[in-house]
Design an enzyme around this catalytic site. Sequence first.
Site, PDB file in Angstrom:
ATOM      1  N   GLU A  39       0.840  -1.206   0.000  1.00 39.99           N
ATOM      2  CA  GLU A  39       0.000   0.000   0.000  1.00 39.99           C
ATOM      3  C   GLU A  39       0.865   1.242   0.000  1.00 39.99           C
ATOM      4  O   GLU A  39       1.996   1.240   0.479  1.00 39.99           O
ATOM      5  CB  GLU A  39      -0.984  -0.004   1.186  1.00 39.99           C
ATOM      6  N   ARG A  64       0.625  -2.503  12.251  1.00 40.62           N
ATOM      7  CA  ARG A  64      -0.115  -3.378  11.333  1.00 40.62           C
ATOM      8  C   ARG A  64      -0.530  -2.645  10.062  1.00 40.62           C
ATOM      9  O   ARG A  64      -1.592  -2.890   9.501  1.00 40.62           O
ATOM     10  CB  ARG A  64      -1.330  -4.021  12.012  1.00 40.62           C
ATOM     11  N   CYS A  69       7.768  -1.116  -1.847  1.00 43.76           N
ATOM     12  CA  CYS A  69       8.934  -2.001  -1.932  1.00 43.76           C
ATOM     13  C   CYS A  69      10.067  -1.631  -0.985  1.00 43.76           C
ATOM     14  O   CYS A  69      10.706  -2.520  -0.411  1.00 43.76           O
ATOM     15  CB  CYS A  69       9.443  -2.066  -3.364  1.00 43.76           C
ATOM     16  N   HIS A 107      12.965   0.300  -7.664  1.00 44.33           N
ATOM     17  CA  HIS A 107      12.376  -0.905  -7.065  1.00 44.33           C
ATOM     18  C   HIS A 107      13.430  -1.680  -6.291  1.00 44.33           C
ATOM     19  O   HIS A 107      14.493  -2.019  -6.820  1.00 44.33           O
ATOM     20  CB  HIS A 107      11.744  -1.811  -8.123  1.00 44.33           C
ATOM     21  N   ASP A 122      11.089 -11.174  -3.401  1.00 41.59           N
ATOM     22  CA  ASP A 122      10.516  -9.839  -3.589  1.00 41.59           C
ATOM     23  C   ASP A 122       9.092  -9.849  -3.050  1.00 41.59           C
ATOM     24  O   ASP A 122       8.210 -10.495  -3.614  1.00 41.59           O
ATOM     25  CB  ASP A 122      10.523  -9.468  -5.076  1.00 41.59           C
TER      26      ASP A 122
END
Length: 281
Positions: A39, A64, A69, A107, A122
């Site tokens: 998210e 939580r 990435c 990334h 990943d």
Amino acid sequence: MSPFLTAYFARTGWQQPATPNIDTLRGLHLHHNCSIPFENLDVVLPREIQLDEESVQDKLVTARRGGYCFEQNGLFERVLREVGFTVRSLLGRVVLANPPQMPPRTHRLLLVELNGDRWIADVGFGGQTLTAPVRLIADLEQPTPHGLYRLQNEGDNWALQVHHHDRWQSMYQFDLAEQHFNDYVMGNFWSAHWPQSHFRHHLLMCRHLPEGGKLTLTNFHFTRWQGALAVEQRHLADAAELYQVLQEQFGLGVSDPKNGFSLAELTAVMAGFETHPQAGK
């Protein structure tokens, strides 16, 4: 076992012995994907995303929340290292949308060395992310719980591809060069602040499901997938319904004093986003 690993295993529901072998690597990878959603809420709220270990643990484990990435694979790298794996981060260039020019390295992914073999792990590429590690071998088709992948290689450059809609689609390109913490800081800043970054213009979420499905969210459009088939699509009426879905479907924590967010905050930021249905990723 360290307090960090104890908290992480509780967060992901991992109840098996944690020894550095391929079964543990596969199990931890899938549990992470199914427990900690991808998210980008902090980008759109907007809040600065911090990559130090304490900040990532506070957000993704204690509060939580999820993340993208730089957070996801930063957390997973720490987990694997504490379990006893030999692991380091790499940086890749995202080419999923077939950009006209080669994009920057934005990334973060992981290289794991185990018993003489090298694996790519990943947990931070959203809807198409790996849900199991793949061996660093060119042209070998490798099934995972949520799709078929392969790696291609030319010189020092590698590309991860996913089999999608009956064709191979490149996701990102990377090499094995050593990276440093400030390289992730730079990529993170670009991803969160570059005016044309898609993270700035869309709320994006994904949580994989143990049986092979996944849940995705693009702004107000919620989709439940089984493989490549969208078995449920729903346009959320307003921010209140979105706030409920974030908690009930994605398991997102919202009440933490530092990393939580209120319905009023979500309503304010989502007022500027597209509200018509879109296809999930």
